[in-house]
Design an enzyme around this catalytic site. Structure first.
Site, PDB file in Angstrom:
ATOM      1  N   ASP A   1       0.830  -1.207   0.000  1.00 23.61           N
ATOM      2  CA  ASP A   1       0.000   0.000   0.000  1.00 23.61           C
ATOM      3  C   ASP A   1       0.866   1.258   0.000  1.00 23.61           C
ATOM      4  OD1 ASP A   1      -2.322   1.477   0.132  1.00 23.61           O
ATOM      5  OD2 ASP A   1      -3.047   0.588   2.001  1.00 23.61           O
TER       6      ASP A   1
ATOM      7  N   ASP B   1     -10.732   2.099  -3.359  1.00 24.21           N
ATOM      8  CA  ASP B   1     -11.306   1.856  -2.030  1.00 24.21           C
ATOM      9  C   ASP B   1     -12.821   1.877  -2.089  1.00 24.21           C
ATOM     10  OD1 ASP B   1      -9.031   1.443  -0.617  1.00 24.21           O
ATOM     11  OD2 ASP B   1      -8.900   3.451   0.228  1.00 24.21           O
TER      12      ASP B   1
HETATM   13  C1  DGJ Z   1      -5.811   1.943   1.966  1.00 29.71           C
HETATM   14  C2  DGJ Z   1      -6.203   0.739   1.176  1.00 29.71           C
HETATM   15  O1  DGJ Z   1      -6.699   1.101  -0.060  1.00 29.71           O
HETATM   16  C3  DGJ Z   1      -7.198  -0.075   1.981  1.00 29.71           C
HETATM   17  O2  DGJ Z   1      -7.619  -1.176   1.239  1.00 29.71           O
HETATM   18  C4  DGJ Z   1      -6.553  -0.500   3.268  1.00 29.71           C
HETATM   19  O3  DGJ Z   1      -5.512  -1.382   3.011  1.00 29.71           O
HETATM   20  C5  DGJ Z   1      -6.062   0.720   4.029  1.00 29.71           C
HETATM   21  N1  DGJ Z   1      -5.228   1.554   3.208  1.00 29.71           N
HETATM   22  C6  DGJ Z   1      -5.310   0.304   5.258  1.00 29.71           C
HETATM   23  O4  DGJ Z   1      -4.753   1.375   5.908  1.00 29.71           O
END
Ligand code: DGJ
Length: 738
Positions: free
Chosen positions: A479, A549
């Site tokens: 991430d 997301d």
């Molecule tokens: C952002 C990601 O897009 C989410 O899926 C998740 O992993 C969060 N970060 C966790 O902090």
């Protein structure tokens, strides 16, 4: 496929069955662009395609001549300041302050295959007969420099790949201020520019505008390719549809700041250009050094936008993605993030995992919150040591328990970042990008580690490789949750601060390369607050990316459709989440959520134990379905189906390469009273084959057969299927077998 050099006319013709690209050496030794488009027959000279002539206010190159002005000449890699007043592809500041350059043809090399790009991701060949390459070497004696323009044409795809390399041979160091990857001058501007733009949670929405005199552009200066604009651009004729007409795609294989622009000049020439964003870039070139730009993958299609997308899909799935997972069916995963966020312990995780395992999930992914003091997003980033309060047996123990259940285990990391409340920051406050004596801006309470620095990369590498070595980990979600500010580095690698943003990306690529090489069986999925770094550069290292997301099914229709213009379904992470949806608060049927998410690298993002028994049964059926059809979805030929009911329906289709099977889904967003008799026309089938049409989850229709021609030209009557579906956000899916 061939690349021909006509000695007499001094012209290069790159062509295969579908596309021609013609370059001529201009009277001043620079390179002119003569033609780019549908394949034309070769001939000894295309010099008549070069325009010229006297115009008021023009400046001319040669004394006494009023014909040759670069302002009227379509070029390959233009420079500023010598009769062309448009935006240039390059800019070099010299010791005496001059920015004038004059790179003239010197010689060229032709060879089979394609070279690797040093330190940069790139498409590749597996066999040297798949493509042919041309390197044109241009020299500027005054500058003591050479410029190499590289071209690769693929044999069986209308793909041309371009990049540029600068070499400093003699004299004083120079400062590269602008080094675009490619520039093409089109002879007219009767095009629409299609871009994929948005923001967090609404990434890659398709936007279309008509070209006009002046500059139209998209860019990122955020340190990542960004959720705001994808590094991808299409020029299409106004009447080009999904299935018919001309389209040119330009895709930059890069994950950092970029600029993609089209400048239409006074005479209707459209100059398309793409590369690292010059406003956040400088690079010092000392004698003996080189600078390689990222590459641009250009696809030409006369089969509309679907035709163009299908070429990108094939190329990126098979000749950009690499490694063990490239051709493998992707495991159905279950991720705990939306179910727990930071609030979990081992028991809770094991329960969630077990819930998924019972229904058929294959991979459990533990998301953020397992390390350091990471109980919320204020602390812990950078401290890649397991939090024993939450996970007493560590990652090794947890992975063991999960694999014992019969699932693979995957882990979330965010290695590029640090919270101030972390041991790492307390120990190395200078490791973040920051400007001395100024405050540093925060975003999600975190700061960007300076990946231009060797010692920072070493720390991250040591931590991640040690975690991967100690536990049975099959998958990593990498991430990255903030954009860069105060892009200043204390690292001595940077000879000037303008190098920092590009060196950061080079550092990131180096780190990724070390880890994917050391752990070739691990499936990497890239992520950046969802899809803020969803680009071909990342795809080279991680064959999957978290698309957004936003997991709401209706929103995903736009996001996944937009993403599909350039990227294959195999790389698009798509999960079912709980309702009401976390981002939208919308309630959508489980069936619909499934029918959207199954067009990607499929998974779940919720605690499946919370579902009713009926829903659990439905999930079992979904998983069985994906297991049975994922080859078709991930490797099939994907179509966005166009139909006259734009606002009401969205429809997607995947057809196997041999056209023996297909999957079609149609989504009705809002219901309508007293619905009409609408029909959905399919694509890509064999006209004369007879297909059995079977509606997913329905006992009916199992025996109905239709010819491919009927399905494509008369279509499927939608009212028969949607008439019985009540309410908004409904979907229907059909499986077709010849
Ligand atoms: C952002 C990601 O897009 C989410 O899926 C998740 O992993 C969060 N970060 C966790 O902090």
């Amino acid at each position: 496929m061939a690349i021909i050099f006509h000695e007499e006319s001094r012209e290069f013709h790159l062509f295969n069955d579908e596309v021609s690209y013609i370059i001529g050496i201009l009277p001043n030794g620079q390179l002119g662009q003569l033609y780019y488009g549908r394949r034309i027959q070769d001939r000894d000279s295309f010099s008549h395609l070069r325009e010229g002539g006297k115009r008021s206010l023009a400046a001319y190159v040669f004394e006494g001549d009023t014909d040759f002005s670069l302002a009227h000449t379509r070029q390959e890699y233009p420079s500023y300041g010598t009769t062309d007043f448009r935006y240039p592809a390059l800019g070099i500041e010299q010791e005496n302050g001059s920015r004038i350059s004059n790179f003239q043809y010197s010689h060229h090399f032709l060879f089979n295959g394609k070279k690797k790009l040093e330190g940069l991701p790139a498409v590749y060949v597996e066999d040297e007969h798949e493509a042919q390459s041309l390197e044109i070497i241009l020299g500027d004696a005054e500058l003591g420099m050479r410029l190499v323009l590289s071209y690769t044409i693929y044999e069986n795809m209308p793909v041309i790949v371009r990049s540029a390399k600068y070499l400093k041979d003699t004299g004083k160091p120079v400062l590269l201020e602008r080094a675009m990857s490619m520039s093409v001058d089109f002879s007219d501007y009767d095009y629409e520019m299609v871009q994929f733009s948005g923001a967090w949670a609404r990434e890659r929405h398709k936007r279309v505008r008509r070209l006009e005199q002046g500059v139209q552009s998209i860019h990122s200066m955020r340190g990542a390719s960004s959720a705001e604009h994808n590094p991808f651009l299409i020029l299409k004729r106004p009447d080009t549809t999904e299935d018919l007409g001309e389209a040119y795609g330009f895709s930059l294989v890069y994950s950092g700041n970029f600029l993609a622009q089209v400048e239409v000049d006074t005479h209707g020439v459209a100059r398309a250009m793409m590369g690292i964003h010059p406003d956040t870039f400088e690079w010092k070139l000392e004698v003996g050094e080189t600078f390689q730009t990222p590459e641009v993958v250009m696809v030409y299609s006369y089969d509309g936008l679907n035709g163009m997308s299908q070429v990108y899909h094939k190329l990126y799935r098979t000749r950009l993605a690499r490694g063990y997972w490239r051709d493998k069916a992707r495991p159905i995963l279950l991720n705990n993030w939306e179910a727990t966020e930071f609030d979990f312990d081992e028991n809770k995780i094991l329960q969630i995992a077990e819930g998924g395992q019972k229904l058929g999930c294959e991979l459990f992914v533990l998301d953020d919150g397992w390390f350091g003091a990471r109980n919320n997003d204020h602390a812990g980033l950078g401290d890649w040591y397991v939090n024993r309060e939450k996970l007493p047996d560590g990652i090794t123990g947890l992975a063991k328990k999960i694999t014992k259940m019969g699932m693979q285990f995957g882990l979330w990391i965010e290695p590029e970042m640090v919270n101030k409340d972390s041991d790492l920051y307390r120990m190395h406050p200078d490791w973040i990008l920051h400007t001395p004596n100024r405050s540093s801006s925060h975003s999600r309470n975190q700061y960007t580690l300076d990946l231009t620095r060797y010692e920072v990369r070493e720390y991250i590498y040591e931590r991640i490789s040690s975690i991967l070595s100690q536990a049975d980990i099959s998958y990593i979600k990498w991430d990255m949750n903030r954009y860069m500010t105060e892009c200043y580095s204390l690292g001595k690698e940077n000879r000037c601060q303008g190098e920092v943003t590009h060196r950061y990306i080079l550092g990131l690529y180096e780190l990724y390369e070390r880890l994917v090489t050391q752990f070739p069986d691990v499936l990497f999925e890239s992520c950046a607050s969802g899809g803020a770094r969803f680009d071909p550069g990342m795809l080279y290292f991680a064959p999957q990316a978290w698309t957004s997301d936003d997991t709401d099914a209706v929103e995903r229709l736009k996001i996944q459709s937009g993403t599909s213009y350039c990227y294959p379904l195999s790389c698009m992470g798509a999960h079912i989440s709980a309702v009401p949806n976390q981002q939208m608060g919308r309630m959508t049927p489980l069936d619909t959520r499934f029918q959207v998410a199954c067009y990607g690298a499929f998974g779940y993002e919720l605690d499946l134990n919370q579902l009713s028994d009926a829903e659990k049964e439905a999930v079992k059926t979904q998983i069985e379905f994906v297991k049975g059809h994922r080859e078709l979805i991930q490797k099939g030929i994907f179509y966005r189906l166009e139909h006259p009911y734009q606002d009401k329906y969205v429809a997607w289709m995947c057809v196997s390469e041999d056209k023996k099977e297909a999957l079609v889904s149609c989504y009705r967003i809002l219901n309508e009273a007293n619905q009409g008799f609408e029909r959905l026309k399919l694509r890509g089938l064999e006209e004369n084959s007879s297909y059995q049409l079977c509606e997913w989850l329905s006992a009916e229709d199992k025996t109905d057969s239709y010819s491919g021609a009927e399905l494509m030209y008369a279509g499927i009557g939608l009212s028969k299927y949607f008439g019985k579906k009540v309410g908004d956000f409904q979907a229907a899916t059909w499986y077709l077998k010849a």
